[in-house]
Design a protein around this motif. Structure first.
Motif, PDB file in Angstrom:
ATOM      1  N   ALA A  18     -63.802 -54.695 -53.059  1.00 23.38           N
ATOM      2  CA  ALA A  18     -62.483 -55.353 -53.085  1.00 23.38           C
ATOM      3  C   ALA A  18     -62.576 -56.740 -53.712  1.00 23.38           C
ATOM      4  N   VAL A  19     -63.620 -57.461 -53.358  1.00 25.52           N
ATOM      5  CA  VAL A  19     -63.787 -58.805 -53.926  1.00 25.52           C
ATOM      6  C   VAL A  19     -64.054 -58.705 -55.428  1.00 25.52           C
ATOM      7  N   SER A  20     -64.875 -57.764 -55.811  1.00 18.42           N
ATOM      8  CA  SER A  20     -65.179 -57.593 -57.233  1.00 18.42           C
ATOM      9  C   SER A  20     -63.904 -57.295 -58.008  1.00 18.42           C
ATOM     10  N   ARG A  21     -63.132 -56.359 -57.501  1.00 19.46           N
ATOM     11  CA  ARG A  21     -61.899 -56.009 -58.206  1.00 19.46           C
ATOM     12  C   ARG A  21     -60.934 -57.188 -58.272  1.00 19.46           C
ATOM     13  N   ALA A  22     -60.850 -57.911 -57.190  1.00 21.17           N
ATOM     14  CA  ALA A  22     -59.900 -59.037 -57.147  1.00 21.17           C
ATOM     15  C   ALA A  22     -60.238 -60.062 -58.230  1.00 21.17           C
ATOM     16  N   PHE A  23     -61.515 -60.302 -58.426  1.00 23.98           N
ATOM     17  CA  PHE A  23     -61.900 -61.351 -59.378  1.00 23.98           C
ATOM     18  C   PHE A  23     -62.009 -60.853 -60.814  1.00 23.98           C
ATOM     19  N   ALA A  24     -61.997 -59.550 -60.959  1.00 20.41           N
ATOM     20  CA  ALA A  24     -62.013 -58.989 -62.310  1.00 20.41           C
ATOM     21  C   ALA A  24     -60.593 -58.803 -62.840  1.00 20.41           C
ATOM     22  N   SER A  25     -59.613 -59.149 -62.039  1.00 20.87           N
ATOM     23  CA  SER A  25     -58.241 -58.804 -62.406  1.00 20.87           C
ATOM     24  C   SER A  25     -57.482 -59.946 -63.067  1.00 20.87           C
TER      25      SER A  25
ATOM     26  N   PRO B  13     -67.798 -62.015 -65.023  1.00 20.66           N
ATOM     27  CA  PRO B  13     -68.433 -60.756 -64.567  1.00 20.66           C
ATOM     28  C   PRO B  13     -69.842 -60.956 -64.011  1.00 20.66           C
ATOM     29  N   ARG B  14     -70.619 -61.861 -64.579  1.00 21.05           N
ATOM     30  CA  ARG B  14     -71.988 -62.040 -64.062  1.00 21.05           C
ATOM     31  C   ARG B  14     -71.985 -62.665 -62.670  1.00 21.05           C
ATOM     32  N   ILE B  15     -70.972 -63.458 -62.402  1.00 20.24           N
ATOM     33  CA  ILE B  15     -70.861 -64.044 -61.053  1.00 20.24           C
ATOM     34  C   ILE B  15     -70.385 -62.981 -60.065  1.00 20.24           C
ATOM     35  N   ILE B  16     -69.426 -62.207 -60.486  1.00 15.13           N
ATOM     36  CA  ILE B  16     -68.965 -61.103 -59.624  1.00 15.13           C
ATOM     37  C   ILE B  16     -70.123 -60.167 -59.293  1.00 15.13           C
ATOM     38  N   GLU B  17     -70.853 -59.818 -60.329  1.00 12.72           N
ATOM     39  CA  GLU B  17     -72.000 -58.917 -60.174  1.00 12.72           C
ATOM     40  C   GLU B  17     -73.042 -59.512 -59.215  1.00 12.72           C
ATOM     41  N   ALA B  18     -73.280 -60.801 -59.335  1.00 12.86           N
ATOM     42  CA  ALA B  18     -74.291 -61.452 -58.485  1.00 12.86           C
ATOM     43  C   ALA B  18     -73.877 -61.416 -57.015  1.00 12.86           C
ATOM     44  N   VAL B  19     -72.604 -61.665 -56.760  1.00 10.43           N
ATOM     45  CA  VAL B  19     -72.130 -61.645 -55.376  1.00 10.43           C
ATOM     46  C   VAL B  19     -72.221 -60.218 -54.823  1.00 10.43           C
ATOM     47  N   SER B  20     -71.835 -59.258 -55.629  1.00 12.00           N
ATOM     48  CA  SER B  20     -71.902 -57.865 -55.181  1.00 12.00           C
ATOM     49  C   SER B  20     -73.330 -57.484 -54.825  1.00 12.00           C
ATOM     50  N   ARG B  21     -74.242 -57.803 -55.713  1.00 11.75           N
ATOM     51  CA  ARG B  21     -75.641 -57.458 -55.454  1.00 11.75           C
ATOM     52  C   ARG B  21     -76.162 -58.163 -54.200  1.00 11.75           C
ATOM     53  N   ALA B  22     -75.794 -59.421 -54.061  1.00 12.88           N
ATOM     54  CA  ALA B  22     -76.295 -60.188 -52.913  1.00 12.88           C
ATOM     55  C   ALA B  22     -75.871 -59.537 -51.599  1.00 12.88           C
ATOM     56  N   PHE B  23     -74.640 -59.049 -51.550  1.00  9.40           N
ATOM     57  CA  PHE B  23     -74.148 -58.516 -50.285  1.00  9.40           C
ATOM     58  C   PHE B  23     -74.497 -57.050 -50.078  1.00  9.40           C
ATOM     59  N   ALA B  24     -74.963 -56.411 -51.150  1.00  9.78           N
ATOM     60  CA  ALA B  24     -75.401 -55.020 -50.997  1.00  9.78           C
ATOM     61  C   ALA B  24     -76.879 -54.948 -50.631  1.00  9.78           C
ATOM     62  N   SER B  25     -77.505 -56.104 -50.509  1.00 13.10           N
ATOM     63  CA  SER B  25     -78.964 -56.099 -50.358  1.00 13.10           C
ATOM     64  C   SER B  25     -79.422 -56.191 -48.912  1.00 13.10           C
ATOM     65  N   GLY B  26     -78.520 -55.993 -47.972  1.00  9.34           N
ATOM     66  CA  GLY B  26     -78.940 -55.988 -46.569  1.00  9.34           C
ATOM     67  C   GLY B  26     -79.111 -57.363 -45.975  1.00  9.34           C
TER      68      GLY B  26
END
Lengths: 346, 346, 346, 346
Positions: A18-25, B13-26
C-alpha cells in the motif's frame, strides 16, 4: 526464534504494498488533505460505529499518547495511570512535554490494570478547585496492558464511571488495542466509547504496520486543539500518505484483526506448551500476545544456546528468573514448536 | 502540469523499493540500533568528509529544525533568522515548543538571505549577560532560501563569522540543501561546516523521499541532548528503518544529487521560456527549484484554464499578480514545454 | 490560640522596621544592585562559612524550589523526593513548570524522611543514558520535614552519598531550615553543604519574615542560569530591597535563630503538656515546630469550643482523629498554657 | 537629581505605614483569603465601576503581563504588540514562559503606539484556523507607552475594534496606568474596559508602591485559569497582605492619582524648562512622566558633572545624543529647578 518484541518485526506485505503504491502514484494534496487520510477517518468511523469521531494519523505511540493527553489535561492537571503504563514507565517525560507540565499519578492494581476502587479513592480527594493541588484531568488506561492482560468492557466502564463523575476524560493507550479486541471478542465500539473511552491511541506499529498510529477522538469537540498541537510538535507530514496508506491497508479487509488474531494464537500455543513443563510459571494471565513467565535456569540456558531471543523481566521473588516473550503478526508456528521442544528437552 | 510544491509529489522508485525491502526483511533491532540507521550516519560522514559528525533521522522538517535549535538555544535564548524563514513563517510556534520558549528575531535582507551587516549589527547589541534581554544563542539560515535563492559558501562564512564571534551556533535549514548544492557546485562540506555551519537540517522529503530528514551535527558535542529531546518529542521510531531506509537509498549512488539536478534543470528550462515572454518578471533570481514570477492576468487565466497548478504569491506592487512555481525530482519536461506553449500563446 | 500555620502569622517587628526604613530612604539601584541585596549575600557567606556561595532573594518557597530545581534538572530529568515533600504534595506542578517538564519520583521513608536505602535502590536502576527513561538529575529533601522531623547531618550525608555517586544534585527545601538548625544544634554549614547539599531554599517567611526566601547555591557554577530563569519567571523585583531588607534583618543579630528557637520551645512546651494527657498520641517525633497528634474527640470538641484553631490531619487508623498544631516566632506561652488547661480539663 | 527611573525610588509613607500595620496585626488567613486582599478587589470594582471584575495581586509587572497573556493566548497563539513594548523589549521571554510558547508579533506605529491601520492589516491575514500559522490570540498595548505617550480612549477603541472583530483579547500593560489616567483626565473605566480592554496589568510599583501590581480581568470568565497559573508560577504568597496592604493604601483616598499627578507635573515642569533651551529637542510628546530629549553635548556634560542622573537613549540621527529622564511620585521640585538652572547655564 525472535520473541523480543512486536516492535522489532517488519511489516505486513499488504501494508508494504500500500505504501509503495501510494508513493508511486504521483502528486497528491499535502498535509493530510489526500484521499488516503480521508479514507482512514471514514474506515475508523465505520469500524467504531461513530460517524462523528475525529481521527488523526501520527508517527509513534509516544506522540499519540502525548498529543491525546494534552487535549485532556491543562499544565496544572493530574493524569492518573497504572505504574506500568507506557506513559509512566518508558516515554521520558513526553506527557509533561506535550501537556506543558501536567503530572502523572500512579494508581496500582493487579496484572497491569488500575484497581477501580483505588482510582475512585484517588479521585475522591478534596482537591478540586483548590489552587495548591494539581487538578484531576484525565485517566489513562493501557489496552492490552503492559502485563499482557486485557480490560473487559465492564472493567473499563467501572473506571469510566468515576473518571466521568469527576469531570475527567478517559484516555486509552491502545498500542495493542487489536490484540485486546481479538481476545475479548466484542465490537470495537464496545471496547472503547461505549465503555466510556473519550480518546484512543489506536496502535498499528506493533501489529504489522511500519510506523503508524491514529489518535481517535470519540468526542470530536475534544479534538479542537489537536491539529495545532500536532503541527507545533513536528508531527504533521506534508506527504501524510506515508502514515495514512499504512492505516488504510491495516484497516482494509480486517487485516488488523487477522494480524492480531495470529499473534494471540501464537502466544496461546506457546503458553500451552510452556505451562505444561515443570518449573515454569506465568506471572500474569496471557490474554494478548505478551507472555511473562518464570523458567528454570537450565531451560533458559538451553534456549539461549539454541538462539532463542527474548528479554529478562524483573521478578518479585528472589532467586527466581522471569522473562518476557512477545509474539507478532508474523510469528512462525515452527519457531514456537522448536522453542517448545528445546524447552521440553531441557 | 502540477507546479504547486515539491512536497506534494510522490517518492523516487529507488526509495520506495528500499523501504519495501527493509520491511520485508523481518526483525531488526529497534529504536535506531539497526543497520540502515548506522549506514546512513556513515554515508553522511563520508559525504561531508567529517568522520565525527553525529546524524539522526527525523520525520519532518519542522521537527528537524525544532530539535536542532533546542540543542543550540536555552529557553531564554534568542534565535536570529530571515523573516521568510520556514521556522518564522510556517511552523506554528514549533521552535518555541522545542526550545521551551526561546524567541525568534528577524533579520532582513534581499531575496530571502540574511544581510550579514544587519546580522552583525543585531548581534553587536549590548545584551550579553544582561538579565532583561533574551540571550543571543543561534542564527538560522535557509538553504536554498524560501525565495529560491542560494547562499554561496562565502556568504555563509560571512554570517558564520559574526555568529561565532559572539558565541552563537549556526543552524542551516537545509530542506532544499540538495537543490542548493546542485546549483552552487561545491562539496557538501564546503557548503556546510567548512563555511561555519554547526548543525544542519538535511532535507530529503522535498527531493524524492516519502518523509525523512536528518539532523546533522558537525560538532557532535552539540548533540549530547538530542536523543532525549527526540524521544520526549515522540520522534523516536521503534522501527527506525522507515526513515533510515529512505535516507540510505537517498544517499546511495548520488540519488539525492541527481534528483536535485533534475528539479533545478526543469526550473531553469521553465524560467528560460517564461522570461522570454512579454509581461513576465522574476521576483528573485532562480537558483534552485522555486520560481517566483509576475505574469500578466490573461496568461495566468489561460494556464489555469488548461489545468496548470501553482500558487499565487504576494507581490509588493499593487495591481501586479505574482505566482510561485516549484519543480521536483519527477517533473516531466513535457509538462514544462506544454506550460510554456500555453503561456506563449496567451 | 491560633496553631493553624506559621504562614498565617505577622512579621517580626525588626523585619517590619527594616522594610520601612529601606523604603523611606529614597532612591537605590534597581534589580538587586542595591546594598541590602549585597549585604544579604555577604551575611549568608559568613553564616555558611562559604565565601564563594551565590545567593538570590525570591518571593515564595514555591518559586525558590522551582528555580533551584530547574538549575539541577533538564526537562527530561527525574527528581527524587519524599511523598510528603511540599514540591510533590502542594505546589501544583510548579516544579514541572520551572523545569519545563522534569518528573518527580517519590521515595518513601518513615516520618517524612527519605529512606537512604530506598533512595540508593531507586538511583541504582539501569536508566542512565537510556533514552526511554527520565534521567536522574536531582534529589530534594525537606528540612525540617513536612512531618516536623529533622534530618541529622549524617542522615543528609547518607542521602548525599548516593545522590552524588550517580552525578545528581542535592537540593534542600529549607522552608523551616531555621527550626531544624535550632533543634539539631550544629552549624549551618554542617547542616547543608558540609553534609552534601548543593543548593538550599533558605526560608524566612514561616519564621518571622513577610515573604522572603533565598536560593543559596553552595556551588556557584550551578547558579549560572539562575538569574535568567528568575527574570523570565517574573521573580526579579525592580525594588529588590523589599525582599533583601527582610532577609538582612532576619539574618542580623541571629534574629532568625532566636525566632526559630522560640517556635521550637513553644512546640516542646505544648508537646510536654499534651503527651501527659490520656488518649493523646504523637504521630511523629516533634523535632521542630509542628506537632501531629491524635486527640480524643471530646478533647478536640472542648478545644474548638474555646476557640483553639488548628488543622485536622489524616490518620492511618480508622476511627482515630489526628490534628496538626504549628507554633511560630510569635506564639504566646499563655496561649499554650490555656490550651493545655482546656485539654486537661476535657 | 535622580531621574533614572521611577522604579529606583522608595515608597510612599502611607504605603510603608500600611504594610507595617498589616504585619504588626498578628495572624490572618493565608493565600489571599485575608481582608486586605478582599478590600483591594472591592476598591478596584468601585474604581472601575465594574462590580463583576476579578482582580489579583501580583509581585512584578513581568509576572502580571505574563500571567494575563497566558489567560488570553494558547501555546500556538500570536500576541501583537508595539516593538517598544516591555513584553517585547525587556522581559526575557517571560511571555513565552507563561504562555508555554506563544509568539509575539510587532506592529509598529509612531511614539510607542500601535498604528491601528497596521494592526487591522496584520489581523486581516488569512491565517485563522490554518494549522501552519500561529493563531492570533491577543493584542497588548502599553499605557502610558514606553515613549511616554498616552493612548486616548478613542485610540484604544480603534485598536479594540479590530482586536475583537477577529476574536482576540485586548491586554493593557498599565505599569504607568496612573500617569496615563492623570494626563487624559477621563474615568478609569473609560480608559480601560469601556474602550475595549479585556485585562489590565494595573501597576503600582513605579508609582509609589514597594512592589505590587494587580491583574484586573474585566471579563471574570477570562480569569478562570488565573489562580492555577499564578500558583504554579510561584506567585501566590502565603502572607498575601504584603502585596494587598500596599494596593489597599495605594487605592485609598486617591493616593495613586495624586502620586501620578505629582510625577506628571514634575515632568511637565522639566519639559517646559528644557524645551526653552537652545539645542534641545523632544523625541516624543511628554504625556506622562517620561521625557525623551536630545541635549547638546556640553549641556549633558555640565549636568553630569553636577551629579544629575539619567539614562542615555538611542537616537535615530547620527551624531545626536538623546536621553531619558523620568520623574516619580517623590520628585523634588527643587531638583527640577536646579537641573534646569545648570542646563540653562551650559
Amino acid at each position: 526464534m525472535n520473541f523480543r518484541s512486536d516492535n522489532e518485526v517488519g511489516a505486513h506485505p499488504r501494508i508494504i504494498e500500500a505504501v509503495s503504491r501510494a508513493f508511486a502514484s504521483g502528486a497528491a494534496p499535502s498535509y493530510g488533505a489526500d484521499d488516503w487520510t480521508h479514507r482512514v477517518e471514514h474506515r475508523l468511523r465505520d469500524l467504531f460505529e461513530k460517524p462523528d469521531l475525529a481521527a488523526f494519523p501520527v508517527l509513534t505511540g509516544t506522540a499519540s499518547n502525548g498529543l491525546a493527553l494534552a487535549c485532556c489535561a491543562p499544565p496544572w492537571g493530574a493524569i492518573y495511570c497504572h505504574p506500568t503504563a507506557h506513559i509512566a514507565a518508558e516515554e521520558t517525560n513526553a506527557p509533561e512535554f506535550f501537556t506543558s507540565g501536567a503530572r502523572l499519578f500512579r494508581v496500582d492494581g493487579p496484572a497491569g490494570k488500575i484497581d477501580p476502587k483505588k482510582l475512585a479513592e484517588a479521585l475522591a480527594q478534596p482537591v478540586y478547585g483548590v489552587v495548591h493541588f494539581p487538578q484531576p484531568a484525565a485517566v489513562s488506561i493501557t489496552q492490552a496492558t503492559e502485563c499482557g492482560t486485557v480490560y473487559a468492557p465492564e472493567e473499563i466502564a467501572a473506571i469510566a464511571t468515576s473518571t466521568h463523575r469527576h469531570g475527567l476524560k478517559l484516555h486509552m493507550d491502545g498500542a495493542r488495542f487489536a490484540n485486546a479486541l481479538s481476545f475479548i471478542g466484542c465490537s470495537p465500539a464496545e471496547l472503547s466509547w461505549k465503555a466510556g473511552v473519550d480518546v484512543l491511541s489506536f496502535g498499528a506499529t506493533k501489529n504489522g504496520a511500519m510506523a503508524a498510529e491514529a489518535v481517535v477522538f470519540f468526542d470530536a469537540d475534544l479534538a479542537r486543539e489537536f491539529e495545532f498541537r500536532r503541527k507545533r510538535g513536528g508531527h504533521l507530514l506534508s506527504k501524510m500518505r506515508l502514515l495514512s496508506a499504512q492505516l488504510d491497508a491495516y484497516l482494509a479487509d480486517s487485516l488488523w484483526l487477522s494480524n492480531a488474531h495470529h499473534a494471540n494464537t501464537m502466544a496461546r500455543r506457546l503458553v500451552a506448551g510452556l505451562t505444561a513443563l515443570k518449573g515454569t510459571q506465568l506471572l500474569y494471565p496471557v490474554d494478548a500476545n505478551e507472555i511473562f513467565v518464570v523458567m528454570p535456569a537450565h531451560m533458559h540456558d538451553e534456549l539461549q544456546a539454541a538462539g532463542a531471543q527474548y528479554h529478562p523481566w524483573p521478578s518479585d521473588r528472589p532467586g527466581e528468573r522471569a522473562f518476557r516473550l512477545v509474539t507478532a503478526f508474523d510469528t512462525n508456528p515452527k519457531d514456537i514448536d522448536r522453542f517448545l521442544s528445546i524447552a521440553k528437552a531441557a
